[in-house]
Write a protein that holds these residues in place. Structure first.
Motif, PDB file in Angstrom:
ATOM      1  N   PRO A  63       0.799  -1.239   0.000  1.00 22.20           N
ATOM      2  CA  PRO A  63       0.000   0.000   0.000  1.00 22.20           C
ATOM      3  C   PRO A  63       0.824   1.277   0.000  1.00 22.20           C
ATOM      4  N   HIS A  64       2.037   1.244   0.539  1.00 22.59           N
ATOM      5  CA  HIS A  64       2.883   2.442   0.492  1.00 22.59           C
ATOM      6  C   HIS A  64       3.152   2.878  -0.947  1.00 22.59           C
ATOM      7  N   ASP A  65       3.184   1.919  -1.870  1.00 18.33           N
ATOM      8  CA  ASP A  65       3.475   2.208  -3.272  1.00 18.33           C
ATOM      9  C   ASP A  65       2.234   2.062  -4.151  1.00 18.33           C
ATOM     10  N   ALA A  66       1.065   2.189  -3.540  1.00 15.78           N
ATOM     11  CA  ALA A  66      -0.181   1.975  -4.278  1.00 15.78           C
ATOM     12  C   ALA A  66      -0.327   2.905  -5.470  1.00 15.78           C
ATOM     13  N   ASP A  67       0.282   4.079  -5.386  1.00 17.10           N
ATOM     14  CA  ASP A  67       0.149   5.032  -6.499  1.00 17.10           C
ATOM     15  C   ASP A  67       0.942   4.606  -7.733  1.00 17.10           C
ATOM     16  N   THR A  68       1.694   3.497  -7.630  1.00 16.40           N
ATOM     17  CA  THR A  68       2.420   2.982  -8.802  1.00 16.40           C
ATOM     18  C   THR A  68       1.636   1.895  -9.531  1.00 16.40           C
ATOM     19  N   VAL A  69       0.519   1.474  -8.962  1.00 20.28           N
ATOM     20  CA  VAL A  69      -0.227   0.349  -9.535  1.00 20.28           C
ATOM     21  C   VAL A  69      -1.039   0.805 -10.743  1.00 20.28           C
ATOM     22  N   ASN A  70      -0.836   0.109 -11.856  1.00 19.51           N
ATOM     23  CA  ASN A  70      -1.641   0.321 -13.052  1.00 19.51           C
ATOM     24  C   ASN A  70      -1.764  -1.028 -13.762  1.00 19.51           C
ATOM     25  N   THR A  71      -2.454  -1.048 -14.870  1.00 16.97           N
ATOM     26  CA  THR A  71      -2.684  -2.319 -15.561  1.00 16.97           C
ATOM     27  C   THR A  71      -1.382  -2.985 -15.968  1.00 16.97           C
ATOM     28  N   ALA A  72      -0.420  -2.192 -16.453  1.00 16.83           N
ATOM     29  CA  ALA A  72       0.849  -2.772 -16.891  1.00 16.83           C
ATOM     30  C   ALA A  72       1.588  -3.440 -15.730  1.00 16.83           C
ATOM     31  N   VAL A  74       0.259  -4.690 -12.913  1.00 15.79           N
ATOM     32  CA  VAL A  74      -0.461  -5.897 -12.512  1.00 15.79           C
ATOM     33  C   VAL A  74      -0.257  -7.008 -13.537  1.00 15.79           C
ATOM     34  N   ASP A  75      -0.253  -6.652 -14.809  1.00 17.32           N
ATOM     35  CA  ASP A  75      -0.007  -7.644 -15.857  1.00 17.32           C
ATOM     36  C   ASP A  75       1.387  -8.262 -15.722  1.00 17.32           C
ATOM     37  N   GLU A  76       2.374  -7.434 -15.379  1.00 15.25           N
ATOM     38  CA  GLU A  76       3.742  -7.945 -15.233  1.00 15.25           C
ATOM     39  C   GLU A  76       3.849  -8.884 -14.036  1.00 15.25           C
ATOM     40  N   ILE A  77       3.221  -8.531 -12.920  1.00 15.62           N
ATOM     41  CA  ILE A  77       3.234  -9.428 -11.760  1.00 15.62           C
ATOM     42  C   ILE A  77       2.561 -10.754 -12.118  1.00 15.62           C
ATOM     43  N   GLU A  78       1.457 -10.678 -12.830  1.00 11.71           N
ATOM     44  CA  GLU A  78       0.774 -11.900 -13.246  1.00 11.71           C
ATOM     45  C   GLU A  78       1.677 -12.760 -14.126  1.00 11.71           C
ATOM     46  N   ARG A  79       2.439 -12.127 -15.013  1.00 16.85           N
ATOM     47  CA  ARG A  79       3.358 -12.863 -15.882  1.00 16.85           C
ATOM     48  C   ARG A  79       4.430 -13.567 -15.065  1.00 16.85           C
ATOM     49  N   LEU A  80       4.928 -12.898 -14.034  1.00 18.36           N
ATOM     50  CA  LEU A  80       5.989 -13.460 -13.200  1.00 18.36           C
ATOM     51  C   LEU A  80       5.474 -14.531 -12.238  1.00 18.36           C
ATOM     52  N   LEU A  81       4.176 -14.543 -12.018  1.00 21.83           N
ATOM     53  CA  LEU A  81       3.587 -15.450 -11.037  1.00 21.83           C
ATOM     54  C   LEU A  81       3.818 -16.922 -11.379  1.00 21.83           C
ATOM     55  N   VAL A  82       4.059 -17.216 -12.643  1.00 20.96           N
ATOM     56  CA  VAL A  82       4.222 -18.612 -13.058  1.00 20.96           C
ATOM     57  C   VAL A  82       5.619 -19.151 -12.754  1.00 20.96           C
ATOM     58  N   HIS A  83       6.530 -18.296 -12.336  1.00 25.60           N
ATOM     59  CA  HIS A  83       7.880 -18.752 -12.001  1.00 25.60           C
ATOM     60  C   HIS A  83       7.792 -19.855 -10.940  1.00 25.60           C
ATOM     61  N   ASP A  84       8.645 -20.864 -11.087  1.00 25.16           N
ATOM     62  CA  ASP A  84       8.595 -22.034 -10.215  1.00 25.16           C
ATOM     63  C   ASP A  84       8.669 -21.693  -8.737  1.00 25.16           C
ATOM     64  N   LYS A  85       9.411 -20.638  -8.383  1.00 28.33           N
ATOM     65  CA  LYS A  85       9.633 -20.328  -6.972  1.00 28.33           C
ATOM     66  C   LYS A  85       8.804 -19.159  -6.469  1.00 28.33           C
ATOM     67  N   VAL A  86       7.851 -18.703  -7.268  1.00 27.63           N
ATOM     68  CA  VAL A  86       6.903 -17.680  -6.814  1.00 27.63           C
ATOM     69  C   VAL A  86       5.666 -18.397  -6.283  1.00 27.63           C
ATOM     70  N   VAL A  87       5.337 -18.150  -5.007  1.00 23.54           N
ATOM     71  CA  VAL A  87       4.279 -18.930  -4.358  1.00 23.54           C
ATOM     72  C   VAL A  87       3.073 -18.104  -3.940  1.00 23.54           C
ATOM     73  N   ALA A  88       3.113 -16.770  -4.129  1.00 27.23           N
ATOM     74  CA  ALA A  88       1.985 -15.950  -3.670  1.00 27.23           C
ATOM     75  C   ALA A  88       2.023 -14.572  -4.312  1.00 27.23           C
ATOM     76  N   TRP A  89       0.894 -13.879  -4.204  1.00 30.87           N
ATOM     77  CA  TRP A  89       0.779 -12.472  -4.622  1.00 30.87           C
ATOM     78  C   TRP A  89       0.757 -11.632  -3.356  1.00 30.87           C
ATOM     79  N   GLY A  90       1.727 -10.741  -3.221  1.00 30.33           N
ATOM     80  CA  GLY A  90       1.765  -9.897  -2.048  1.00 30.33           C
ATOM     81  C   GLY A  90       3.168  -9.314  -1.822  1.00 30.33           C
ATOM     82  N   GLU A  91       3.339  -8.274  -1.020  1.00 30.09           N
ATOM     83  CA  GLU A  91       2.291  -8.027  -0.065  1.00 30.09           C
ATOM     84  C   GLU A  91       1.408  -6.878  -0.527  1.00 30.09           C
TER      85      GLU A  91
END
Length: 265
Positions: A63-72, A74-91
């Motif tokens: 939340p401290h960096d909430a003003d940086t959140v945009n579609t791009a 969120v899309d990038e985090i979603e892309r990285l989520l499939v990495h073998d050692k990524v286990v969660a979305w957060g914080e």
């Protein structure tokens, strides 16, 4: 044992990160979950997880960096989520104590990220401070069957019960060792052993007897000892339960939990 939330990728560890990892191993730590708070950190924690077998990653925007959140973003985090050692979305979550980002932006960023995590069937790591009604409202609008981990819990008894009812586990830090934390210790007593996680939130919140120092994952042993005493169980019982809880919360198809071992840059 497992430190289920820390940030040893921070610059404060640049001079001795390998020593910090070694001390954790020597204290009996098997795994570390490294939690990103903005998009650049998402890439940093993945790099660290790739280098050290026992380190895993959670990716999101705090939340401290909430003003940086945009579609791009969120899309990038979603892309990285499939990495073998990524286990969660957060914080992700809300922080109305510091208000480093406008509250409306915090709530939008939280809800957008929570919804995207749910669409990916990912557990979430949640931060909430001085925002109990708003946090619960967003979580109730976006029920997550995978649940997750409300980290560094310092809220009320009612908030703890509501979060447990929503299917989330609660994480506790060195704050439980502070003299001022009598109310929090009552919450710890209430939380079932099979819904509890231990963490350091390093480099912050070093437990007694290290209070005032830079925190590090090895100190999760002191958190564990304090919680075992609060709950009236043996340290072994506490560690078996919290390890099992971690593996359940952060389970991922195909993931093999490896033993933490030396891995030099």
């Amino acid at each position: 044992m497992i430190d289920s939330h820390s940030h040893i990728f921070h610059a404060r560890y640049d001079s001795d990160r390998e020593d910090v990892i070694t001390r954790a191993i020597e204290r009996g730590i098997d795994h570390l979950l490294q939690v990103a708070c903005n998009l650049p950190e998402c890439h940093t924690v993945i790099e660290l997880a790739e280098r050290v077998p026992g380190i895993y990653a959670a990716l999101g925007v705090h939340p401290h960096d909430a003003d940086t959140v945009n579609t791009a973003v969120v899309d990038e985090i979603e892309r990285l989520l499939v990495h073998d050692k990524v286990v969660a979305w957060g914080e992700i979550g809300l922080d109305f104590y510091y208000d480093n980002s406008p509250r409306e932006q915090q709530q939008t960023a939280f809800e957008v990220q929570l919804a995207r995590a749910i669409s990916n069937e990912a557990p979430v790591v949640i931060h909430t401070r001085d925002a109990e009604p708003e946090t619960l409202a967003i979580m109730k609008r976006n029920p997550n069957e995978r649940g997750g981990h409300v980290h560094c819990f310092t809220g009320t008894m009612d908030m703890a019960k509501a979060l447990l009812d929503l299917g989330y586990d609660l994480g506790f830090t060195g704050i439980v060792t502070f003299k001022s934390a009598a109310d929090l210790r009552e919450v710890v007593k209430m939380v079932p052993l099979d819904r509890l996680l231990i963490e350091t939130d390093s480099p912050y919140l070093a437990p007694v007897p290290h209070r005032g120092k830079r925190n590090e994952p090895a100190f999760v042993a002191d958190v564990a000892a304090a919680i075992a005493e609060i709950k009236g169980v043996s340290l072994q019982q506490l560690l078996e339960a919290t390890n099992e809880n971690f593996y359940r919360v952060y389970a991922k198809p195909g993931l093999t939990w490896e033993k933490l071992a030396f891995a030099q840059a």
